[in-house]
Design a protein around this motif. Sequence first.
Motif, PDB file in Angstrom:
ATOM      1  N   VAL A  40      72.416  -1.943 -54.001  1.00 49.36           N
ATOM      2  CA  VAL A  40      73.152  -0.678 -53.883  1.00 49.36           C
ATOM      3  C   VAL A  40      74.353  -0.643 -54.822  1.00 49.36           C
ATOM      4  O   VAL A  40      75.193   0.232 -54.720  1.00 49.36           O
ATOM      5  CB  VAL A  40      73.603  -0.398 -52.429  1.00 49.36           C
ATOM      6  N   GLY A  41      74.450  -1.617 -55.707  1.00 51.97           N
ATOM      7  CA  GLY A  41      75.565  -1.653 -56.642  1.00 51.97           C
ATOM      8  C   GLY A  41      76.834  -2.252 -56.058  1.00 51.97           C
ATOM      9  O   GLY A  41      77.901  -2.162 -56.658  1.00 51.97           O
ATOM     10  N   GLN A  42      76.750  -2.814 -54.880  1.00 46.47           N
ATOM     11  CA  GLN A  42      77.883  -3.458 -54.215  1.00 46.47           C
ATOM     12  C   GLN A  42      77.435  -4.839 -53.724  1.00 46.47           C
ATOM     13  O   GLN A  42      76.244  -5.061 -53.538  1.00 46.47           O
ATOM     14  CB  GLN A  42      78.351  -2.637 -53.011  1.00 46.47           C
ATOM     15  N   PRO A  43      78.369  -5.750 -53.484  1.00 46.54           N
ATOM     16  CA  PRO A  43      78.012  -7.112 -53.032  1.00 46.54           C
ATOM     17  C   PRO A  43      77.649  -7.146 -51.544  1.00 46.54           C
ATOM     18  O   PRO A  43      78.434  -7.561 -50.700  1.00 46.54           O
ATOM     19  CB  PRO A  43      79.285  -7.911 -53.314  1.00 46.54           C
ATOM     20  N   VAL A  44      76.437  -6.692 -51.217  1.00 51.49           N
ATOM     21  CA  VAL A  44      75.981  -6.597 -49.830  1.00 51.49           C
ATOM     22  C   VAL A  44      75.771  -7.977 -49.204  1.00 51.49           C
ATOM     23  O   VAL A  44      76.043  -8.172 -48.020  1.00 51.49           O
ATOM     24  CB  VAL A  44      74.674  -5.772 -49.763  1.00 51.49           C
ATOM     25  N   ALA A  45      75.283  -8.927 -49.978  1.00 51.73           N
ATOM     26  CA  ALA A  45      74.981 -10.264 -49.448  1.00 51.73           C
ATOM     27  C   ALA A  45      76.236 -10.918 -48.871  1.00 51.73           C
ATOM     28  O   ALA A  45      77.329 -10.757 -49.408  1.00 51.73           O
ATOM     29  CB  ALA A  45      74.385 -11.139 -50.533  1.00 51.73           C
ATOM     30  N   GLY A  46      76.054 -11.624 -47.764  1.00 50.03           N
ATOM     31  CA  GLY A  46      77.170 -12.327 -47.144  1.00 50.03           C
ATOM     32  C   GLY A  46      77.012 -12.403 -45.638  1.00 50.03           C
ATOM     33  O   GLY A  46      75.971 -12.058 -45.091  1.00 50.03           O
ATOM     34  N   ILE A 120      80.199   1.385 -46.120  1.00 48.16           N
ATOM     35  CA  ILE A 120      81.072   0.739 -47.103  1.00 48.16           C
ATOM     36  C   ILE A 120      82.376   1.527 -47.176  1.00 48.16           C
ATOM     37  O   ILE A 120      82.362   2.745 -47.370  1.00 48.16           O
ATOM     38  CB  ILE A 120      80.412   0.682 -48.495  1.00 48.16           C
ATOM     39  N   LEU A 121      83.488   0.820 -46.988  1.00 50.33           N
ATOM     40  CA  LEU A 121      84.821   1.410 -47.105  1.00 50.33           C
ATOM     41  C   LEU A 121      85.495   0.790 -48.329  1.00 50.33           C
ATOM     42  O   LEU A 121      86.138  -0.256 -48.227  1.00 50.33           O
ATOM     43  CB  LEU A 121      85.653   1.130 -45.848  1.00 50.33           C
ATOM     44  N   PRO A 122      85.362   1.400 -49.500  1.00 44.19           N
ATOM     45  CA  PRO A 122      85.879   0.775 -50.723  1.00 44.19           C
ATOM     46  C   PRO A 122      87.395   0.610 -50.758  1.00 44.19           C
ATOM     47  O   PRO A 122      87.884  -0.360 -51.325  1.00 44.19           O
ATOM     48  CB  PRO A 122      85.393   1.701 -51.838  1.00 44.19           C
ATOM     49  N   ASN A 123      88.148   1.506 -50.140  1.00 40.21           N
ATOM     50  CA  ASN A 123      89.612   1.379 -50.158  1.00 40.21           C
ATOM     51  C   ASN A 123      90.091   0.173 -49.362  1.00 40.21           C
ATOM     52  O   ASN A 123      91.120  -0.413 -49.663  1.00 40.21           O
ATOM     53  CB  ASN A 123      90.267   2.644 -49.621  1.00 40.21           C
ATOM     54  N   LYS A 124      89.355  -0.189 -48.309  1.00 37.94           N
ATOM     55  CA  LYS A 124      89.715  -1.339 -47.481  1.00 37.94           C
ATOM     56  C   LYS A 124      88.923  -2.583 -47.851  1.00 37.94           C
ATOM     57  O   LYS A 124      89.137  -3.646 -47.263  1.00 37.94           O
ATOM     58  CB  LYS A 124      89.497  -1.014 -46.001  1.00 37.94           C
ATOM     59  N   LYS A 125      87.978  -2.435 -48.796  1.00 37.53           N
ATOM     60  CA  LYS A 125      87.136  -3.562 -49.239  1.00 37.53           C
ATOM     61  C   LYS A 125      86.375  -4.170 -48.066  1.00 37.53           C
ATOM     62  O   LYS A 125      86.328  -5.383 -47.892  1.00 37.53           O
ATOM     63  CB  LYS A 125      87.967  -4.644 -49.944  1.00 37.53           C
ATOM     64  N   LYS A 126      85.792  -3.300 -47.226  1.00 35.46           N
ATOM     65  CA  LYS A 126      85.045  -3.748 -46.056  1.00 35.46           C
ATOM     66  C   LYS A 126      83.659  -3.111 -46.060  1.00 35.46           C
ATOM     67  O   LYS A 126      83.479  -1.995 -46.543  1.00 35.46           O
ATOM     68  CB  LYS A 126      85.729  -3.325 -44.758  1.00 35.46           C
ATOM     69  N   MET A 127      82.711  -3.843 -45.463  1.00 34.51           N
ATOM     70  CA  MET A 127      81.372  -3.332 -45.208  1.00 34.51           C
ATOM     71  C   MET A 127      81.085  -3.549 -43.736  1.00 34.51           C
ATOM     72  O   MET A 127      81.356  -4.630 -43.212  1.00 34.51           O
ATOM     73  CB  MET A 127      80.343  -4.066 -46.056  1.00 34.51           C
ATOM     74  N   ASP A 132      80.011  -2.870 -35.640  1.00 34.54           N
ATOM     75  CA  ASP A 132      81.091  -3.810 -35.331  1.00 34.54           C
ATOM     76  C   ASP A 132      81.072  -5.079 -36.160  1.00 34.54           C
ATOM     77  O   ASP A 132      82.012  -5.859 -36.107  1.00 34.54           O
ATOM     78  CB  ASP A 132      81.077  -4.174 -33.847  1.00 34.54           C
ATOM     79  N   ARG A 133      80.030  -5.314 -36.924  1.00 35.85           N
ATOM     80  CA  ARG A 133      79.980  -6.510 -37.778  1.00 35.85           C
ATOM     81  C   ARG A 133      80.573  -6.126 -39.130  1.00 35.85           C
ATOM     82  O   ARG A 133      80.187  -5.137 -39.734  1.00 35.85           O
ATOM     83  CB  ARG A 133      78.548  -7.005 -37.977  1.00 35.85           C
ATOM     84  N   VAL A 134      81.516  -6.917 -39.604  1.00 35.84           N
ATOM     85  CA  VAL A 134      82.234  -6.566 -40.823  1.00 35.84           C
ATOM     86  C   VAL A 134      82.231  -7.728 -41.814  1.00 35.84           C
ATOM     87  O   VAL A 134      82.187  -8.895 -41.427  1.00 35.84           O
ATOM     88  CB  VAL A 134      83.692  -6.122 -40.495  1.00 35.84           C
ATOM     89  N   LYS A 135      82.265  -7.363 -43.077  1.00 38.37           N
ATOM     90  CA  LYS A 135      82.394  -8.336 -44.164  1.00 38.37           C
ATOM     91  C   LYS A 135      83.414  -7.788 -45.150  1.00 38.37           C
ATOM     92  O   LYS A 135      83.365  -6.613 -45.511  1.00 38.37           O
ATOM     93  CB  LYS A 135      81.052  -8.537 -44.873  1.00 38.37           C
ATOM     94  N   TYR A 136      84.356  -8.633 -45.547  1.00 40.68           N
ATOM     95  CA  TYR A 136      85.312  -8.275 -46.588  1.00 40.68           C
ATOM     96  C   TYR A 136      84.694  -8.636 -47.930  1.00 40.68           C
ATOM     97  O   TYR A 136      84.081  -9.686 -48.066  1.00 40.68           O
ATOM     98  CB  TYR A 136      86.632  -9.042 -46.412  1.00 40.68           C
ATOM     99  N   GLY A 138      86.539  -8.049 -51.022  1.00 39.30           N
ATOM    100  CA  GLY A 138      87.571  -8.010 -52.049  1.00 39.30           C
ATOM    101  C   GLY A 138      87.764  -9.357 -52.708  1.00 39.30           C
ATOM    102  O   GLY A 138      86.944 -10.274 -52.591  1.00 39.30           O
ATOM    103  N   ASP A 139      88.856  -9.521 -53.360  1.00 39.25           N
ATOM    104  CA  ASP A 139      89.220 -10.769 -54.026  1.00 39.25           C
ATOM    105  C   ASP A 139      89.347 -11.871 -52.975  1.00 39.25           C
ATOM    106  O   ASP A 139      90.117 -11.736 -52.028  1.00 39.25           O
ATOM    107  CB  ASP A 139      90.553 -10.574 -54.759  1.00 39.25           C
ATOM    108  N   PRO A 140      88.571 -12.977 -53.114  1.00 37.27           N
ATOM    109  CA  PRO A 140      88.629 -14.037 -52.100  1.00 37.27           C
ATOM    110  C   PRO A 140      89.989 -14.712 -52.003  1.00 37.27           C
ATOM    111  O   PRO A 140      90.313 -15.308 -50.992  1.00 37.27           O
ATOM    112  CB  PRO A 140      87.559 -15.031 -52.546  1.00 37.27           C
ATOM    113  N   ASN A 141      90.826 -14.584 -53.032  1.00 31.31           N
ATOM    114  CA  ASN A 141      92.154 -15.192 -53.020  1.00 31.31           C
ATOM    115  C   ASN A 141      93.202 -14.249 -52.427  1.00 31.31           C
ATOM    116  O   ASN A 141      94.333 -14.636 -52.206  1.00 31.31           O
ATOM    117  CB  ASN A 141      92.572 -15.582 -54.440  1.00 31.31           C
ATOM    118  N   GLU A 142      92.798 -13.006 -52.205  1.00 36.46           N
ATOM    119  CA  GLU A 142      93.708 -12.016 -51.665  1.00 36.46           C
ATOM    120  C   GLU A 142      93.966 -12.307 -50.184  1.00 36.46           C
ATOM    121  O   GLU A 142      93.054 -12.553 -49.415  1.00 36.46           O
ATOM    122  CB  GLU A 142      93.047 -10.638 -51.817  1.00 36.46           C
TER     123      GLU A 142
END
Length: 149
Positions: A40-46, A120-127, A132-136, A138-142
């Motif tokens: 989908v053009g986003q990092p879905v895996a995780g 997908i919430l791009p402003n919050k960098k969440k999927m 209720d299951r969520v994955k961040y 964004g930058d892993p160092n953030e």
Amino acid sequence: MKSLKLLFLTFFIGASQLHAQAKIEAITYKYHPHFMTTDVGQPVAGTYLIEGKKQPIIQINADGTGIFQLETLSKKEMIWGIECTDEGIPIYKEGYNSSSYTFWYKLKGSGEWLYTQFLILPNKKKMYLLGDRVKYYGDPNEVKDPESE
């Protein structure tokens, strides 16, 4: 020499076209065909978790496989995909600050396809998966600040 260049150019164009096409799987649900892709053009895996908990998990692999952990903490292998057109273009609904997709999955040993919302919430960098299951993503160092959410 010209024929060698032409052969190389033909090979390059053909290989790039094959690589550019998304993998599409067709399924039937209640006598209606649906098409799925894992891209989908986003990092879905995780790993998707309920916020603040370590289990149960949903593990999504980029190859269309994964693990679905039930509330009883038993883990089931699954296959999954995001609904798309027959050409591989993901189908989504655009919200104010979100994109909503249909996530299809089938647990191993079950012949039935199930579906749920994938958000997908791009402003919050969440999927979000299953609401209720969520994955961040964004930058892993953030450092995440819970107060800002």
